[in-house]
Scaffold this active site. Sequence first.
Site, PDB file in Angstrom:
ATOM      1  N   ASN A  53      33.405 -17.593  25.670  1.00 37.61           N
ATOM      2  CA  ASN A  53      34.690 -16.896  25.797  1.00 37.61           C
ATOM      3  C   ASN A  53      34.473 -15.401  26.018  1.00 37.61           C
ATOM      4  OD1 ASN A  53      36.079 -19.277  25.344  1.00 37.61           O
ATOM      5  ND2 ASN A  53      36.636 -18.807  23.243  1.00 37.61           N
ATOM      6  N   ARG A 416      39.637 -19.450  38.700  1.00 39.42           N
ATOM      7  CA  ARG A 416      38.527 -18.591  38.298  1.00 39.42           C
ATOM      8  C   ARG A 416      37.373 -19.368  37.665  1.00 39.42           C
ATOM      9  NH1 ARG A 416      38.853 -13.048  37.951  1.00 39.42           N
ATOM     10  NH2 ARG A 416      41.076 -13.066  37.499  1.00 39.42           N
ATOM     11  N   HIS A 446      49.215 -23.064  40.241  1.00 42.41           N
ATOM     12  CA  HIS A 446      48.735 -23.444  38.910  1.00 42.41           C
ATOM     13  C   HIS A 446      49.476 -24.661  38.360  1.00 42.41           C
ATOM     14  CE1 HIS A 446      48.212 -22.684  34.430  1.00 42.41           C
ATOM     15  NE2 HIS A 446      46.967 -22.645  34.868  1.00 42.41           N
ATOM     16  N   ARG A 575      48.129 -20.619  20.859  1.00 45.07           N
ATOM     17  CA  ARG A 575      46.697 -20.723  20.601  1.00 45.07           C
ATOM     18  C   ARG A 575      45.988 -19.386  20.776  1.00 45.07           C
ATOM     19  NH1 ARG A 575      44.590 -23.157  24.997  1.00 45.07           N
ATOM     20  NH2 ARG A 575      43.402 -21.348  25.630  1.00 45.07           N
ATOM     21  N   HIS A 603      46.416 -27.073  24.298  1.00 43.86           N
ATOM     22  CA  HIS A 603      46.639 -26.603  25.659  1.00 43.86           C
ATOM     23  C   HIS A 603      48.047 -26.816  26.211  1.00 43.86           C
ATOM     24  CE1 HIS A 603      45.632 -26.444  30.108  1.00 43.86           C
ATOM     25  NE2 HIS A 603      45.054 -25.354  29.670  1.00 43.86           N
TER      26      HIS A 603
END
Length: 696
Positions: A53, A416, A446, A575, A603
């Site tokens: 991350n 990405r 997206h 989150r 998610h």
Amino acid sequence: MTEKIEEQAATTNSYYNRELSWLQFNARVLQEAEDETTPLIERLRFLGIFSNNLDEFFKVRYATVKRIAEAGKGGRSFLGGIAAKELLEEITQTVIEHQKTSLRILSDIEAKLQDENIYIIDEHEVSKEQSIFISEYFIRKVSPALVTIMIGELEKFPTLKDSAAYLAVKMKMNKDDEIFEDKNNYALIEIPRSVERFVVLPQVGEKQYIIILDDLIRHCLHNIFSIFKYDAISAHMIKITRDAELDIDSDLSRSFIEKISKSVKNRSVGDPVRFVYDKSIDKETLRYLMDKMGVDDTDSIIPGGRYHNRRDYMKFPSLGRTDLQYKKIKPLPIKGLSLQGSLFHKIAEKDYLLYAPYQTFSYVVKFLREAALDPKVKTIKITIYRLAEVSHIASSLINAAKNGKVVTVQIELQARFDEAANIRYAEQMQSEGVRLIFGVAGLKVHCKACMVERLENDKIKRYAFISTGNFNESTAAIYTDYTLFTANQKIGKEINKVFDFFEVNYKIKKYRHLIVSPHYTRNAIYALIENEIKNHKAGRSSGIRLKLNSLSDFKMIDKLYEASRAGVKIQMIIRGICCLIPGVEGMSENIEVISIIDKFLEHPRLYIFENAGNQKMYISSADFMGRNLDSRVEISCPIYDKDIKAEINDTFDICWSDNVKARQITASQDNSYRRNRKVQVRSQFKTYDYYQEKIK
């Protein structure tokens, strides 16, 4: 410094800075590595996630702030009240503290692994028998993959690869050496990515041994540099992280695939934004390297531990120790929907909801496999953002094209860090007869949607699935996401409109059911919030419940503050990034925010508006970030089926009642766990139990 900026954000500003909020999210990931109730090998893997991350953060977010600072702009309005240069300093200091914590946690985990007879040894702890094994392994596997550069002899310092780890080698030359003029000579060894980072050594009795590839190479330095005469040799790890922004050229003669491909290759030589080094490296070597690399004061310079690229801990070997890992769950079937018969026949009767990974993602693959073979299916249209490395989704679409279906794939080449994989799949599908479209210039696509047209009784009937997550078999095993299967013809018709927009994007479509970015989402959500304010003032039932990955759009935050001031109760499960500051009197006292970090990555995007007792509910691909609202193509899909509405409310309630893995997001940003005296609820485990009960 951290306390000063947190206090400033909480008292004088209405928003918490996005980058600092993200770092607090990553701190929650680090908490999972520290949590002694997390299985030991999983704790190592959380350290890997934390490190991975952080790499992506520096490539993208830190690089963006750095560009603002270098442009001479303050950036306060964009950055939530903090000047860009101050923010760069704050990020660096926060990361240094987090890195210290991560090293302490790693040391603790390694000690506990020894209690389990698992030993991670370095080059100084190798036995004679292990040395023989390592030497043979080095010659056979490692040496052919090594790139070793004698930098002391080069006029120009080589360009280091983005996020690759290097051993910086210093040789103190013997006076009898006739090759080099200088008393010190330097080399770089690139740690090869093609060799496993953790090398499992032969077991000795009950004891299992692992050596990290870096230390295996250190053990074999004499083998690599045997032609040189030196008195002493040392090797310390360094790593450069580079700006990951794509620079797409405007050459009209090149295809879009070619342009993206070229831009991805150029990323490896982007401007450096972070330099991490082993803090035990001698000052002379460090100064030599920094001078040669041109590292400057706007780069984040992080003294680290002996090992970098700790993201590799995500793939730490299991060693057959299932007792030190999460117990694997078997994904459940959807009640009433069999994988044996025709999905289309069942979906024609009613909508179905898939909640992965609690329920099996095989339904998505089965839907496409059936569409590929069914003679009545004429067309398939799907959006693709990130595919699995080995994708059954892609093979199903190719299968359909081979069977004469008209298959249209909108594939996002600018997803990405997945650009190269998507380019590979795009070229493969194109060569197999799949029709590709690349969306709209300036807008990432997206949304996650698929629509199938089937000829029934001489009429076209549409079947669809819409998801909050990617159509990716790998991530579906670890990301929680909703997917709705529906034969609602109004929804199917509007999905078709989205595909029409991809191809003729000067025509703005109108929608009565779907909420579609970039044209409608912001105002549609505003209107839904306004409706809750109006209902509350009129004494009707009101309330907003949201589940998001990120909330960073200031205007949307202002709208939620307005609802809170009007008395509307707002519950949010977020989150990651949360720039909204909850629980502040006169601004956000009616807003409560929690974040859940656990075995699976949370998610889904979910919007629930009470609407005076007649709930309006949407699953969505869109977070409340400026990019999702204004500069991407996103779809929010209404839930009309009352049973599915009840199911989603139930699963939200389970998450909201979590008092084991939920953290309370507050102005203090201290990531404190939400604890109470109620029966313990670990929401991810409880959700699986909920679906088990449904199928009994």
